[in-house]
Every structure is written in structure tokens, then in C-alpha cells.
Design a protein around this motif. Structure first.
Motif, PDB file in Angstrom:
ATOM      1  N   GLU A  53      23.740   8.768 -30.179  1.00 54.23           N
ATOM      2  CA  GLU A  53      23.447   9.973 -29.809  1.00 54.23           C
ATOM      3  C   GLU A  53      24.111  10.280 -28.254  1.00 54.23           C
ATOM      4  OE1 GLU A  53      18.929   9.950 -31.908  1.00 54.23           O
ATOM      5  OE2 GLU A  53      19.007   9.189 -29.784  1.00 54.23           O
ATOM      6  N   SER A  54      23.974   9.147 -27.451  1.00 59.37           N
ATOM      7  CA  SER A  54      24.367   9.295 -26.104  1.00 59.37           C
ATOM      8  C   SER A  54      25.962   9.528 -26.269  1.00 59.37           C
ATOM      9  CB  SER A  54      24.156   8.160 -25.073  1.00 59.37           C
ATOM     10  OG  SER A  54      24.782   6.932 -25.732  1.00 59.37           O
ATOM     11  N   GLY A  55      26.568   8.925 -27.377  1.00 55.40           N
ATOM     12  CA  GLY A  55      28.102   9.269 -27.256  1.00 55.40           C
ATOM     13  C   GLY A  55      28.336  10.709 -28.015  1.00 55.40           C
ATOM     14  N   CYS A  56      27.529  11.056 -28.601  1.00 58.23           N
ATOM     15  CA  CYS A  56      27.818  12.523 -29.198  1.00 58.23           C
ATOM     16  C   CYS A  56      27.644  13.448 -27.900  1.00 58.23           C
ATOM     17  CB  CYS A  56      26.609  12.942 -30.301  1.00 58.23           C
ATOM     18  SG  CYS A  56      27.024  14.562 -31.065  1.00 58.23           S
ATOM     19  N   LEU A  57      26.677  13.314 -27.214  1.00 58.76           N
ATOM     20  CA  LEU A  57      26.651  14.237 -26.011  1.00 58.76           C
ATOM     21  C   LEU A  57      27.616  14.147 -25.017  1.00 58.76           C
ATOM     22  CD1 LEU A  57      24.627  16.042 -24.349  1.00 58.76           C
ATOM     23  CD2 LEU A  57      23.509  14.188 -23.375  1.00 58.76           C
ATOM     24  N   ALA A  58      28.299  12.709 -24.891  1.00 58.62           N
ATOM     25  CA  ALA A  58      29.278  12.552 -24.003  1.00 58.62           C
ATOM     26  C   ALA A  58      30.457  13.081 -24.513  1.00 58.62           C
ATOM     27  CB  ALA A  58      29.567  11.059 -23.747  1.00 58.62           C
ATOM     28  N   GLU A  59      30.788  13.288 -25.680  1.00 55.06           N
ATOM     29  CA  GLU A  59      32.007  13.677 -26.357  1.00 55.06           C
ATOM     30  C   GLU A  59      32.016  15.126 -26.544  1.00 55.06           C
ATOM     31  OE1 GLU A  59      35.273  12.937 -30.084  1.00 55.06           O
ATOM     32  OE2 GLU A  59      33.039  11.871 -29.759  1.00 55.06           O
TER      33      GLU A  59
END
Length: 285
Positions: A53-59
Motif C-alpha cells: 500500500e505504501s509503495g503504491c502511494l509512493a509510486e
């Protein structure tokens, strides 16, 4: 994927120092009156390939979260129920391991119900620079709030800042089919296609806030999360600043708009939704 005529984009040949004021109901200025045909992809498929989830927000500067809220009344439960839930989401799911300071309003903005008035027009609420964000904050709230934010952001221990929007359906029996929300991937946006614009009647008399309008470009990538339910919340960034990084790059200015889904049945339940904008100061490790 759906192909729709989306409103509120500037004409692809538009030029000017800034865009005309943005209007979401009634007659738009001529620069906005072209309805551009765009393809809007299924973001659920995109998110399946994200590492977290955090990776999707970051990317991608956006992510859909499953979240069953304990709010029962959106007029009375926000301060005591929803705000703590949002703070937990930020600390544990979106920015795990980061030291953060979270600022939330006491109320959410609700849409739908008896009045089917939605933000049907491409825009971004957040600006491109910290200075303009502070000026907007003062115009939308108070000069004291502007000064407090400037002092807070200027501290040596501050690494960056994000303005995050939490958007979700509320008080609905069925998944959203009527006027869902489309998001433009900021990685597909050319800086030259972004223009300053005012939104009339948004601030008190004599105050001016500056927001962002987008010029149409066929390389822009649009996505939406079809059939969102009341147990889901869509998180997307409105702006993001990091100290030591040059201002003005559209790293996390997510342009968005409600749109009429041509695949929605005529009897689709009218959309009811709320959005909650949250400021997050990120401290150095």
C-alpha cells in the motif's frame, strides 16, 4: 477501461500566463469548454502489481485501501472517530516507520444526497510550491494559520510535507456507479501543461487562493477504481514538498475529476461521498 468525455481540461492549444477561473457548474470559460475524450483504465488492476500500500502511494501518488470506518454520523463523529482512524492509517499503512506530524480539519466535505453536485471538472487543489501552499492556507483559513505553517515547515527537523486527500463513499447501499472519481497519474503530466487558476467564491472577500488547471495532452494516463464501496477509501496526494528538492515539479499533484460513467445503469444509486484533506509534516529520521 472506459472511454469518456471528461470536462474541465484546458484546450491542447491553450496558452497564457495562467488559466481562467475554474467553474464546476454552469457555463465554463471558453478555454475549458472542450470535452476531451479520454480512456480511463481500471486502477484496481494497476494496484495489484504494487509491492505494498505504501509503495503504491509512493509510486503513483494514490492507493485504494480497505477500511471499515466506525463513523455512523458524518456530522458528529468525525472529530472523535474518523480523525483517529485516519491518523492510524497514515502512521501504520501509508508512511510506516516515518516520524510524522498530522494536521486534520474538524469536518469532512460531503457531496451527493439530495443535490447531485460533484466536482465534475479536472483540477488539483494543491499547488506546486511550499510558499504558495502557505499563501493558500492563509486565504482559505486565517493569516495566523499561514504563519504557523510557515514556521513549522521551516524547522531544521522537517524533511517534507504532503497534503493527502481521503475520499470515500458514505451512506450508500450499493457500490459507486454514478459519477466515480478519475485520477491522472502525475508521472504522465508534463509541467508545461499545468497552469495556475482561481476557484471563484472559495475564499473570503479580498483573499485569493491559487490552484491548478491542466491542459489536455494525449500522453496523460487516467485511472479510476470502479465499484468502490463504503468499506474502501481512496487516498491520493494533492501536493508534496521535500527540502533540498527543486520546487515546481508535478511529483504528486494528482489532478482529478468526477465523471459520468457510460457503463453505469440508469437506476444506479446516486453517489454520496466525503473527502478529508490531511496535512502531514514528515520529520527527518
Amino acid at each position: 477501461m472506459v472511454q469518456v468525455s471528461i470536462k474541465g481540461l484546458l484546450a491542447k492549444d491553450y496558452v497564457g500566463a495562467e488559466a481562467p477561473p475554474m467553474v464546476f457548474t454552469g457555463v465554463r470559460p471558453p478555454a475549458y469548454r472542450q470535452d476531451h475524450l479520454v480512456e480511463i483504465a481500471d486502477a484496481r488492476a494497476m494496484q495489484q502489481g504494487a509491492p505494498s500500500e505504501s509503495g503504491c502511494l509512493a509510486e503513483h501518488s494514490s492507493v485504494l485501501l480497505s477500511h471499515e470506518t466506525a463513523v455512523r454520523d458524518w456530522d458528529t463523529d468525525v472529530a472523535n472517530v474518523y480523525r483517529p482512524e485516519i491518523a492510524t492509517i497514515i502512521r501504520q499503512r501509508l508512511l510506516p516507520g516515518r516520524r510524522v506530524e498530522i494536521s486534520q480539519g474538524a469536518k469532512v466535505v460531503t457531496r451527493g444526497g439530495g443535490k447531485r453536485i460533484y466536482g465534475e471538472g479536472v483540477h488539483c487543489d494543491g499547488p506546486l510550491t511550499p510558499d504558495t501552499y502557505a499563501t493558500n492556507l492563509g486565504a482559505l483559513t486565517t493569516p495566523q494559520a499561514e504563519g504557523n505553517w510557515r514556521r513549522s515547515f521551516a524547522r531544521d527537523e522537517v524533511a517534507g510535507f504532503m497534503l493527502i486527500n481521503f475520499w470515500r463513499p458514505i451512506n450508500m447501499r450499493q457500490p459507486v456507479r454514478d459519477y466515480p472519481l478519475a485520477l491522472c497519474d502525475p508521472l504522465s503530466v508534463d509541467r508545461d501543461d499545468i497552469f495556475w487558476a482561481r476557484i471563484p467564491r472559495l475564499t473570503s472577500a479580498g483573499r485569493v487562493s491559487r490552484h491548478l488547471a491542466l491542459r489536455f495532452n494525449p500522453s496523460q494516463r487516467w485511472r479510476y477504481y470502479p465499484a468502490m464501496t463504503t468499506n474502501e477509501v481512496l487516498v491520493f496526494k494533492q501536493c508534496e514538498f521535500w527540502k533540498g528538492v527543486a520546487d515546481g515539479a508535478p511529483r504528486a499533484n494528482v489532478f482529478h475529476s468526477a465523471f459520468r460513467d457510460p457503463t453505469a445503469p440508469p437506476e444506479a444509486e446516486p453517489r454520496r461521498s466525503c473527502e478529508h484533506r490531511v496535512g502531514v509534516i514528515i520529520l527527518r529520521d
